[in-house]
Design a protein around this motif. Sequence first.
Motif, PDB file in Angstrom:
ATOM      1  N   PHE A 103      -1.288  -6.954   4.053  1.00 59.10           N
ATOM      2  CA  PHE A 103      -1.429  -6.390   5.311  1.00 59.10           C
ATOM      3  C   PHE A 103      -1.507  -4.960   5.045  1.00 59.10           C
ATOM      4  O   PHE A 103      -0.376  -4.473   3.932  1.00 59.10           O
ATOM      5  CB  PHE A 103      -1.133  -7.073   6.264  1.00 59.10           C
ATOM      6  CG  PHE A 103      -0.243  -7.720   6.378  1.00 59.10           C
ATOM      7  CD1 PHE A 103       0.292  -6.501   7.315  1.00 59.10           C
ATOM      8  CD2 PHE A 103       0.293  -8.450   5.989  1.00 59.10           C
ATOM      9  CE1 PHE A 103       2.077  -6.510   7.646  1.00 59.10           C
ATOM     10  CE2 PHE A 103       2.125  -9.097   6.988  1.00 59.10           C
ATOM     11  CZ  PHE A 103       2.482  -8.017   6.724  1.00 59.10           C
ATOM     12  N   THR A 104      -2.223  -4.018   5.963  1.00 52.82           N
ATOM     13  CA  THR A 104      -1.248  -2.766   5.650  1.00 52.82           C
ATOM     14  C   THR A 104      -1.106  -1.996   7.351  1.00 52.82           C
ATOM     15  O   THR A 104      -1.709  -2.333   8.091  1.00 52.82           O
ATOM     16  CB  THR A 104      -2.565  -2.191   5.851  1.00 52.82           C
ATOM     17  OG1 THR A 104      -3.011  -1.594   4.164  1.00 52.82           O
ATOM     18  CG2 THR A 104      -2.222  -0.388   5.519  1.00 52.82           C
ATOM     19  N   PHE A 105      -0.542  -2.017   7.380  1.00 48.55           N
ATOM     20  CA  PHE A 105       0.779  -0.706   8.777  1.00 48.55           C
ATOM     21  C   PHE A 105       0.004   0.414   8.590  1.00 48.55           C
ATOM     22  O   PHE A 105      -0.234   0.925   7.733  1.00 48.55           O
ATOM     23  CB  PHE A 105       1.892  -0.585   9.055  1.00 48.55           C
ATOM     24  CG  PHE A 105       2.566  -2.378   9.348  1.00 48.55           C
ATOM     25  CD1 PHE A 105       2.518  -2.732  10.613  1.00 48.55           C
ATOM     26  CD2 PHE A 105       3.144  -3.286   8.076  1.00 48.55           C
ATOM     27  CE1 PHE A 105       3.322  -3.866  10.680  1.00 48.55           C
ATOM     28  CE2 PHE A 105       4.054  -4.309   8.464  1.00 48.55           C
ATOM     29  CZ  PHE A 105       4.211  -4.348   9.970  1.00 48.55           C
ATOM     30  N   ASN A 171       0.846   5.088   6.652  1.00 50.40           N
ATOM     31  CA  ASN A 171      -0.248   3.454   5.974  1.00 50.40           C
ATOM     32  C   ASN A 171       1.476   3.245   5.136  1.00 50.40           C
ATOM     33  O   ASN A 171       2.070   3.875   4.052  1.00 50.40           O
ATOM     34  CB  ASN A 171      -1.018   3.542   5.469  1.00 50.40           C
ATOM     35  CG  ASN A 171      -2.031   4.342   6.299  1.00 50.40           C
ATOM     36  OD1 ASN A 171      -2.027   4.909   7.851  1.00 50.40           O
ATOM     37  ND2 ASN A 171      -3.253   3.941   5.794  1.00 50.40           N
ATOM     38  N   SER A 172       1.111   1.572   5.210  1.00 51.70           N
ATOM     39  CA  SER A 172       2.169   1.070   4.633  1.00 51.70           C
ATOM     40  C   SER A 172       1.533  -0.504   4.196  1.00 51.70           C
ATOM     41  O   SER A 172       1.157  -0.532   5.008  1.00 51.70           O
ATOM     42  CB  SER A 172       3.824   0.623   4.555  1.00 51.70           C
ATOM     43  OG  SER A 172       4.624   2.258   4.794  1.00 51.70           O
ATOM     44  N   THR A 173       1.600  -0.948   2.444  1.00 47.64           N
ATOM     45  CA  THR A 173       0.904  -2.516   2.157  1.00 47.64           C
ATOM     46  C   THR A 173       1.659  -2.770   2.068  1.00 47.64           C
ATOM     47  O   THR A 173       2.702  -2.879   1.470  1.00 47.64           O
ATOM     48  CB  THR A 173      -0.302  -2.358   1.432  1.00 47.64           C
ATOM     49  OG1 THR A 173      -1.070  -1.187   2.051  1.00 47.64           O
ATOM     50  CG2 THR A 173      -0.701  -3.337   0.674  1.00 47.64           C
ATOM     51  N   VAL A 174       2.030  -4.321   3.062  1.00 52.28           N
ATOM     52  CA  VAL A 174       2.448  -4.956   2.906  1.00 52.28           C
ATOM     53  C   VAL A 174       2.564  -6.968   2.256  1.00 52.28           C
ATOM     54  O   VAL A 174       1.316  -6.869   2.206  1.00 52.28           O
ATOM     55  CB  VAL A 174       3.954  -5.663   3.845  1.00 52.28           C
ATOM     56  CG1 VAL A 174       4.234  -7.111   3.511  1.00 52.28           C
ATOM     57  CG2 VAL A 174       3.977  -4.663   4.725  1.00 52.28           C
ATOM     58  N   THR A 175       2.672  -7.352   0.672  1.00 57.45           N
ATOM     59  CA  THR A 175       2.321  -7.689   0.027  1.00 57.45           C
ATOM     60  C   THR A 175       3.232  -9.225  -0.079  1.00 57.45           C
ATOM     61  O   THR A 175       4.710  -9.327  -0.346  1.00 57.45           O
ATOM     62  CB  THR A 175       1.771  -7.872  -1.419  1.00 57.45           C
ATOM     63  OG1 THR A 175       1.419  -6.275  -1.227  1.00 57.45           O
ATOM     64  CG2 THR A 175       1.050  -8.700  -2.205  1.00 57.45           C
ATOM     65  N   PHE A 176       3.112 -10.848  -0.426  1.00 52.91           N
ATOM     66  CA  PHE A 176       3.876 -11.550   0.328  1.00 52.91           C
ATOM     67  C   PHE A 176       3.287 -12.492  -1.725  1.00 52.91           C
ATOM     68  O   PHE A 176       1.870 -12.079  -1.830  1.00 52.91           O
ATOM     69  CB  PHE A 176       3.830 -12.724   1.082  1.00 52.91           C
ATOM     70  CG  PHE A 176       4.506 -11.766   2.067  1.00 52.91           C
ATOM     71  CD1 PHE A 176       5.684 -13.032   2.577  1.00 52.91           C
ATOM     72  CD2 PHE A 176       3.462 -11.321   3.593  1.00 52.91           C
ATOM     73  CE1 PHE A 176       5.690 -11.895   3.519  1.00 52.91           C
ATOM     74  CE2 PHE A 176       4.455 -10.810   4.584  1.00 52.91           C
ATOM     75  CZ  PHE A 176       5.917 -11.214   4.590  1.00 52.91           C
ATOM     76  N   GLY A 177       3.862 -13.189  -1.690  1.00 52.61           N
ATOM     77  CA  GLY A 177       3.622 -13.927  -3.021  1.00 52.61           C
ATOM     78  C   GLY A 177       3.563 -15.115  -2.763  1.00 52.61           C
ATOM     79  O   GLY A 177       2.327 -15.202  -1.429  1.00 52.61           O
ATOM     80  N   SER A 178       2.581 -16.149  -3.715  1.00 47.79           N
ATOM     81  CA  SER A 178       2.588 -17.252  -4.013  1.00 47.79           C
ATOM     82  C   SER A 178       2.779 -18.514  -3.099  1.00 47.79           C
ATOM     83  O   SER A 178       1.811 -19.478  -2.621  1.00 47.79           O
ATOM     84  CB  SER A 178       1.992 -17.918  -5.628  1.00 47.79           C
ATOM     85  OG  SER A 178       3.787 -18.380  -5.701  1.00 47.79           O
ATOM     86  N   ILE A 206       1.409   2.434  16.505  1.00 42.72           N
ATOM     87  CA  ILE A 206       1.039   2.124  15.334  1.00 42.72           C
ATOM     88  C   ILE A 206       0.286   0.732  14.681  1.00 42.72           C
ATOM     89  O   ILE A 206      -0.638   0.477  16.196  1.00 42.72           O
ATOM     90  CB  ILE A 206       2.489   0.763  14.227  1.00 42.72           C
ATOM     91  CG1 ILE A 206       2.636   0.003  15.146  1.00 42.72           C
ATOM     92  CG2 ILE A 206       3.847   1.907  14.095  1.00 42.72           C
ATOM     93  CD1 ILE A 206       3.746  -1.044  14.129  1.00 42.72           C
ATOM     94  N   ALA A 207      -0.432   0.161  13.937  1.00 39.99           N
ATOM     95  CA  ALA A 207      -1.783  -0.357  13.071  1.00 39.99           C
ATOM     96  C   ALA A 207      -1.108  -1.475  12.628  1.00 39.99           C
ATOM     97  O   ALA A 207      -1.051  -0.585  11.375  1.00 39.99           O
ATOM     98  CB  ALA A 207      -3.165   0.494  13.494  1.00 39.99           C
ATOM     99  N   LEU A 208      -2.408  -2.243  12.733  1.00 37.14           N
ATOM    100  CA  LEU A 208      -2.039  -3.284  11.336  1.00 37.14           C
ATOM    101  C   LEU A 208      -3.536  -4.225  11.428  1.00 37.14           C
ATOM    102  O   LEU A 208      -4.701  -4.064  11.839  1.00 37.14           O
ATOM    103  CB  LEU A 208      -1.370  -4.183  12.400  1.00 37.14           C
ATOM    104  CG  LEU A 208      -1.449  -6.020  11.391  1.00 37.14           C
ATOM    105  CD1 LEU A 208      -0.333  -5.298  10.199  1.00 37.14           C
ATOM    106  CD2 LEU A 208      -0.853  -7.071  12.019  1.00 37.14           C
ATOM    107  N   SER A 209      -4.230  -3.210   9.547  1.00 37.44           N
ATOM    108  CA  SER A 209      -5.395  -3.998   9.349  1.00 37.44           C
ATOM    109  C   SER A 209      -4.777  -4.631   7.728  1.00 37.44           C
ATOM    110  O   SER A 209      -3.866  -4.658   7.261  1.00 37.44           O
ATOM    111  CB  SER A 209      -6.607  -3.104   9.855  1.00 37.44           C
ATOM    112  OG  SER A 209      -7.766  -3.089   9.459  1.00 37.44           O
TER     113      SER A 209
END
Length: 251
Positions: A103-105, A171-178, A206-209
């Motif tokens: 997801f992206t902040f 913007n910052s994109t956060v990624t989780f694994g499996s 801030i915003a989330l999408s």
Amino acid sequence: PTTAQATQQTNVATINGNTVSIKFDGNSGTNNFFSTAAPSPAVGTNGATGTGTNAFYSNGGILGQKALQIIADFNEATGGNIAAGSSILVTIFFTRPISNLSFTFYDVDNGTYNGGPYNDVVSNIFGLGTGGASVPPISIADGTTNGHVIGANSASITATGNSGQNVADGNSTVTFGSTPITQFTFTYTDTASPAGGTSHSTLQIIALSDLSFTTVPEPSIWALIGVGGALALGWTVRRRFHGPDGSPSHP
């Protein structure tokens, strides 16, 4: 209201049978984040890249250039200084476990607005595993006006410069694994004291999408039949080589 209100939880979308809901918790140091003038959460157009197929945080879940805005006033009611310890805790729930979440902040930045400086900080970014353990993200992509930290006890994004709401610099994109998770949380707050004086902004956003994830499939009936068949086979073998009382049988 002039003080943080009670917990609020809202369903925001259902994707392939997986309902996503969001909960906000504010503490006594956070003013007006549910105010009529600047409600939080609110639907807005923060971020130039909010056009992906998973940008579903909009009214009715309609896709488009929309984002879930998180609006805060971390200013003290008197004196104009930032309220120590003020924060908003945000939790996103899934009715079924998911993996490979990203997801992206939007617009995590700093600057001066509404009477003083502000500095966006997003901290304590964690998922909750199906066994109850905390699951940190595997990566956070920085914008040009923020930076991140991922550690054993903390994952955070801190503003390092100013960005407009209609550009991707904040913007910052956060990624989780499996690893499957059932929810993720983060805290939205500010630095302990603003630079450049004692005044502090009375409004920051801030915003989330752009949520993207894979719903973890439940065990199929064929897998369950396979397990049952293996158990039945084991019982048959045991009965073949043991007598009715459990003692070994002889040819």
